[in-house]
Design an enzyme around this catalytic site. Structure first.
Site, PDB file in Angstrom:
ATOM      1  N   ARG A   1       0.882  -1.168   0.000  1.00 42.61           N
ATOM      2  CA  ARG A   1       0.000   0.000   0.000  1.00 42.61           C
ATOM      3  C   ARG A   1       0.918   1.215   0.000  1.00 42.61           C
ATOM      4  O   ARG A   1       2.118   1.130   0.056  1.00 42.61           O
ATOM      5  CB  ARG A   1      -0.960  -0.009   1.178  1.00 42.61           C
TER       6      ARG A   1
ATOM      7  N   ARG B   1      -7.832  -0.368  -6.465  1.00 47.19           N
ATOM      8  CA  ARG B   1      -8.106   0.666  -5.448  1.00 47.19           C
ATOM      9  C   ARG B   1      -8.276   2.003  -6.182  1.00 47.19           C
ATOM     10  O   ARG B   1      -7.568   2.275  -7.144  1.00 47.19           O
ATOM     11  CB  ARG B   1      -6.973   0.772  -4.418  1.00 47.19           C
TER      12      ARG B   1
ATOM     13  N   ASP C   1      -2.001  10.601  -1.489  1.00 48.36           N
ATOM     14  CA  ASP C   1      -2.319   9.578  -2.483  1.00 48.36           C
ATOM     15  C   ASP C   1      -2.696  10.198  -3.809  1.00 48.36           C
ATOM     16  O   ASP C   1      -2.636   9.530  -4.851  1.00 48.36           O
ATOM     17  CB  ASP C   1      -3.452   8.698  -1.954  1.00 48.36           C
TER      18      ASP C   1
ATOM     19  N   ASN D   1      -5.368  12.422   1.251  1.00 46.13           N
ATOM     20  CA  ASN D   1      -4.505  11.542   2.036  1.00 46.13           C
ATOM     21  C   ASN D   1      -5.359  10.751   3.013  1.00 46.13           C
ATOM     22  O   ASN D   1      -6.582  10.906   3.067  1.00 46.13           O
ATOM     23  CB  ASN D   1      -3.447  12.376   2.783  1.00 46.13           C
ATOM     24  N   LYS D   2      -4.712   9.908   3.781  1.00 49.02           N
ATOM     25  CA  LYS D   2      -5.421   9.039   4.710  1.00 49.02           C
ATOM     26  C   LYS D   2      -6.403   9.808   5.589  1.00 49.02           C
ATOM     27  O   LYS D   2      -6.083  10.924   6.036  1.00 49.02           O
ATOM     28  CB  LYS D   2      -4.407   8.296   5.592  1.00 49.02           C
TER      29      LYS D   2
HETATM   30  C1  LIG Z   1       3.497   7.927   0.065  1.00 51.69           C
HETATM   31  S1  LIG Z   1       1.858   7.528  -0.172  1.00 51.69           S
HETATM   32  C2  LIG Z   1       1.386   7.178   1.453  1.00 51.69           C
HETATM   33  C3  LIG Z   1      -0.084   7.297   1.666  1.00 51.69           C
HETATM   34  O1  LIG Z   1      -0.769   6.081   1.320  1.00 51.69           O
HETATM   35  C4  LIG Z   1      -1.512   5.670   2.456  1.00 51.69           C
HETATM   36  O2  LIG Z   1      -2.716   5.079   2.104  1.00 51.69           O
HETATM   37  P1  LIG Z   1      -2.858   3.456   2.122  1.00 51.69           P
HETATM   38  O3  LIG Z   1      -2.021   2.946   3.254  1.00 51.69           O
HETATM   39  O4  LIG Z   1      -4.343   3.237   2.313  1.00 51.69           O
HETATM   40  O5  LIG Z   1      -2.378   3.004   0.772  1.00 51.69           O
HETATM   41  C5  LIG Z   1      -1.730   6.934   3.242  1.00 51.69           C
HETATM   42  O6  LIG Z   1      -2.729   7.743   2.706  1.00 51.69           O
HETATM   43  C6  LIG Z   1      -0.361   7.550   3.108  1.00 51.69           C
HETATM   44  O7  LIG Z   1      -0.267   8.894   3.432  1.00 51.69           O
END
Ligand SMILES: CSC[C@H]1O[C@H](OP(=O)(O)O)[C@H](O)[C@@H]1O
Length: 368
Positions: free
Chosen positions: A53, A90, A244, A254-255
């Site tokens: 991810r 995704r 993201d 972002n998250k």
């Molecule tokens: C450097 S991108 C990191 C970014 O991705 C994560 O999402 P996920 O773990 O669901 O793929 C999260 O938003 C991070 O900040």
């Protein structure tokens, strides 16, 4: 980065040519385990269930997924089907589409019998470029940390708050938000990191804490709701997160929970930076809130949690009142007005179209 003294990337071609090896991130923080992706579906599954991810790593995995697909069937139909399958894994991280667009355009022009080799070469190049990009982000971000360090008492650390995992585990290596942290730490600047646990997948507690610990960076895991309090009490010098998908106008997806950190940072005069490679900028979008697709993940990620029992067993337990409905939007959008700056491979930019287009004019033309 190093794990127990051994250098790792998060993804690499298997030496025997059988496929691709990844670090299985669903096993953290208690187990470090690699696994092999032997075909296209393995790669798609790894992205769907978050064995891999993080926007840049999702893009790299997708590129290798296309290569695995070409190994099995290099026809035009197979190429398009592979890209479509991976694109559907995704919805939010734009690096997925970015990598697949490059693969599709590059490989359709190559004779089918040479596509598998070309696809593996492309995927490896995407990985190498990601590392170089993140190191550049690290250097530019370290300048920000260095300026803050100058105002500190000798030995007093620069306190950085980060959300989720934008570390080397979210990329091929170095990370985006963590690259400035690692480089500052390695150059002797005292740094301490407040690590948001980042419910419900706990990428902070499970991944960021794990990787900072392995690199020897002092850090403290906190609940997501503690960040505002820490900022009110002067315990945060700056916030650095990943993203993201960021629009050409500087809106940052972002998250989930990032937006709330940005609000708290603005209210407390704490600089809020976003570290990103240009591959995470979606030049076709302007308004993040209305245009960026937000992934809705399973409610069981909210109602259940997995951990290690005292006798060393991994167990999943229910933590929400049975029968309750749950909702699980996985990302949110921070408007550009709340972003102090974007730390990119070409420098720290204001979060606006003028600065972004000036730094990456060739990308704007490509998206036109
Ligand atoms: C450097 S991108 C990191 C970014 O991705 C994560 O999402 P996920 O773990 O669901 O793929 C999260 O938003 C991070 O900040």
């Amino acid at each position: 980065m190093k794990v127990n003294g051994e250098k790792y990337r998060t993804i690499w071609p298997a030496e025997d040519g059988s496929g691709v090896v990844i670090i299985d991130q669903t096993k953290f923080p208690h187990t470090f385990e690699t696994t092999s992706l032997l075909d296209l579906e393995d790669a798609a599954h790894a992205i769907r269930v978050m064995q891999v991810r993080g926007a840049p790593l999702i893009g790299a995995t997708a590129a290798f997924g296309v290569a695995l697909g070409m190994k099995a069937d290099p026809s035009d139909e197979s190429l398009h089907a592979a890209c479509d399958t991976l694109l559907a894994t995704r919805p939010t991280a734009v690096n997925l589409k970015w990598a697949l667009d490059i693969a599709r355009k590059r490989l359709i022009q190559i004779a089918p019998e040479r596509r598998a080799h070309a696809a593996f070469e492309l995927a490896s190049q995407i990985c190498d470029d990601d590392i170089a990009t993140n190191m550049a982000i690290g250097m530019h971000g370290m300048e920000l940390i260095t300026e803050i360090a100058k105002k500190k008492r000798p030995g007093e650390p620069v306190n950085v708050l980060t959300h989720c995992n934008a570390g080397w585990l979210a990329t091929v290596d170095w990370g985006t938000a963590t690259a400035p942290i690692y480089m500052s730490h390695d150059s002797g600047i005292p740094v301490h990191v407040w690590v948001d646990e980042t419910r419900p997948r706990n990428q902070g507690a499970f991944l960021t804490a794990w990787e900072l610990g392995h690199h020897g960076v002092p850090h403290t895991v906190v609940v997501d709701n503690a960040g505002g309090h820490l900022m009110q009490h002067g315990k945060v010098d700056l916030v650095i997160t990943g993203t993201d998908r960021t629009t050409a106008d500087g809106d940052v997806c972002n998250k989930i929970g990032t937006y709330l950190k940005a609000l708290a940072a603005r209210d407390n005069g704490v600089p809020f930076y976003v570290a990103l490679p240009s591959s995470t900028i979606d030049f076709s979008l302007s308004d993040g809130l209305s245009q960026i697709p937000i992934e809705e993940r399973s409610g069981t990620e909210v109602s259940h949690i997995t951990g290690l029992t005292e006798d060393g067993r991994t167990e999943t337990v229910e933590i929400v009142a049975p029968g309750s409905d749950t909702a699980n939007p996985a990302f949110d959008v921070t408007p550009a007005r709340l972003v102090t700056g974007l730390i990119t491979e070409r420098g720290v930019l204001e979060a606006n179209r003028k600065a972004i287009v000036k730094a990456f004019p060739e990308r704007m033309k490509m998206s036109a």
